[in-house]
Structure formats: structure tokens, C-alpha cells
Design a protein around this motif. Structure first.
Motif: not given
Length: 263
Positions: A85-87, A95-99, A118-120, A215-216
Motif C-alpha cells: 500500500n502507498l501512504t 517517491v513511491a513506485i506503483r507497479g 523511495g525515502s530520498f 507518486q511523489q
């Protein structure tokens, strides 16, 4: 007695199973974590009477054989690489990767590693880096006088620079994917490295050629389901207990046999 050995292998297998489950539960809140599963295989059999063996001169054959198994072993502990899941984090450089896909980072020793985390953030030179300071590849540097950064779904990074009205493109995020992503080796710190089993990395831009989009200001949660893990833990505990009861029963039978011979 064979039952003692078989039950002992069952107890060891379930002990490892519990270890895998406990690691999943421990990483319930680890960004981008992919849960593991323990897969088991039966051990070698001793065939006392093989199926199909001829039983008479008239050509009759044994319809079912007599084989005694020696227990169980752990075959593998593959990762389930499904989407978490994205939060929302409200942080600019998260940045999260969807896929499909993983981020590519450069390790201090020069190796390339891959991650779904993606916690940059930015280092003192303005480069996008991981929480441990590993540089994201391809390198993206944010100008010092930047007032805002936008990361599009296809990975384009734009910076709004003080005194300018139009945003400036400062880089392009890329993703990597593997023909067998389960074959990647986990080295801790939310990182994976390529192996002979995973195959070589295929690079590409988000949203193209089967890659997922970005997704930023979001992060991907671990794909661990607490209810599923607790249910698996209970099942493993019961299986361990049943194997221990087999050990107890076999020991009692051996004691009875020994007493009979002594008598």
C-alpha cells in the motif's frame, strides 16, 4: 525408530518457518519490505517394495509400493514481490513506485543495489540520496536556490529556481526490473543486489515498457498482512507441537519394547 528422525526434521522445519514469520512481523512497518514464505520439500524415501514390481511368475505386478519417508526439509524462502500500500508522507523527495520496477543506487564500494524504498533526501552537494547517503542513479542534483521540486509520474524531476517563473528540468528518474525478481539477494538496509538467478537488470523510464509509474510524497508500505502472518504463526506452532508429540509417542513405544526384552 524412523519416526524420531522424521519428527525431528519436522520440528526443525517449523522452527525455521516461525523464524521467517517473525521476520515478516518485525518488518511490518519497514518501507518497501517484501515478505518471505517458507517452502518445504519431503526428504528421500526408502523403497522397500517398489510399485510395479513383479509378484508372480504369471506376470502380476504390485499396484502400490511400500516406501518410508525420512522427513522434511526447507526448500527455499522466496520473497513475495507484490505491491504494498502507498501512504502519504508530505515530504518532497519521498517517491513511491506503483507497479513494476526498483530504484537503482550506488553503494560506497561501487556496487549497484536496488530498492523499493523511495525515502530520498539531499546531501550537502544537492544530490538525491537514500537515508544512508547512497547516491540515487542516474544522479540528480537539485540547484541550491531551488524553491520547489516536482517529480512527475514518468520520473521527470523539475525544479523551480528563485527568480524564474518556468520550472527547469534537472533530471530523469529511472527504474530497473528483472526477469526473475524473486532471485534478487537481500543485503539489508532495504537493498537488493543482482544474482545469477535474477538475471541482468533492464533499465527504463517510469510508465514505459512495462515499468510502473511514480507518486511523489508517498512511500510504499511493507506487503505484510498482520492477520495472515499471525494465522501462519499459529499453524506453525501447532505443526511443531504435533511433531513433538510424535517424538514423545515414539519414545514411549521404544521404552515399552525395551522393557519387553528386559523382561
Amino acid at each position: 525408530m524412523r519416526a524420531l528422525q522424521a519428527a525431528a526434521t519436522g520440528m526443525m522445519a517449523q522452527e525455521l518457518n516461525v523464524q521467517v514469520i517473525s521476520n515478516n512481523i518485525a518488518n511490518l512497518r519497514t518501507t518497501g519490505y517484501k515478505r518471505q514464505q517458507a517452502h518445504f520439500q519431503d526428504l528421500l524415501y526408502e523403497n522397500l517394495r517398489r510399485a510395479g514390481t513383479q509378484t508372480s511368475d504369471q506376470g502380476t505386478r504390485l499396484p502400490a509400493g511400500l516406501a518410508l519417508g525420512s522427513g522434511v526439509k526447507t526448500g527455499s524462502t522466496p520473497r513475495v514481490m507484490s505491491q504494498g500500500n502507498l501512504t502519504s508522507t508530505e515530504k518532497t523527495y519521498d517517491v513511491a513506485i506503483r507497479g513494476e520496477g526498483l530504484f537503482r543506487v550506488r553503494m560506497p564500494d561501487g556496487r549497484t543495489a536496488y530498492t523499493r524504498d523511495g525515502s530520498f533526501d539531499l546531501d550537502n552537494a544537492g544530490q538525491m540520496v537514500t537515508r544512508d547517503g547512497y547516491v540515487l542513479e542516474p544522479g540528480i542534483t537539485i540547484p541550491q536556490n531551488t524553491t520547489g521540486v516536482t517529480i512527475s509520474a514518468n520520473g521527470q524531476v523539475q525544479a523551480t529556481i528563485a527568480g524564474q517563473t518556468a520550472p527547469t528540468i534537472v533530471g530523469q528518474l529511472q527504474l530497473s526490473r528483472f526477469i526473475n525478481k524473486v532471485g534478487l539477494e537481500s543485503i539489508g538496509d532495504n537493498l537488493f543486489v543482482e544474482t545469477a538467478a535474477s538475471g541482468q537488470a533492464v533499465e527504463g523510464n517510469p510508465g514505459q515498457d512495462g515499468f510502473g509509474n511514480l507518486q511523489q510524497s508517498y512511500l510504499e508500505e511493507a506487503n505484510v498482512n498482520a492477520v495472515t502472518e499471525i494465522s501462519a504463526l499459529i499453524a506453525a506452532q501447532r505443526a511443531y507441537e504435533m511433531n513433538s508429540k510424535v517424538v514423545t509417542a515414539a519414545d514411549q513405544m521404544l521404552s515399552s519394547t525395551s522393557a519387553m526384552f528386559r523382561g
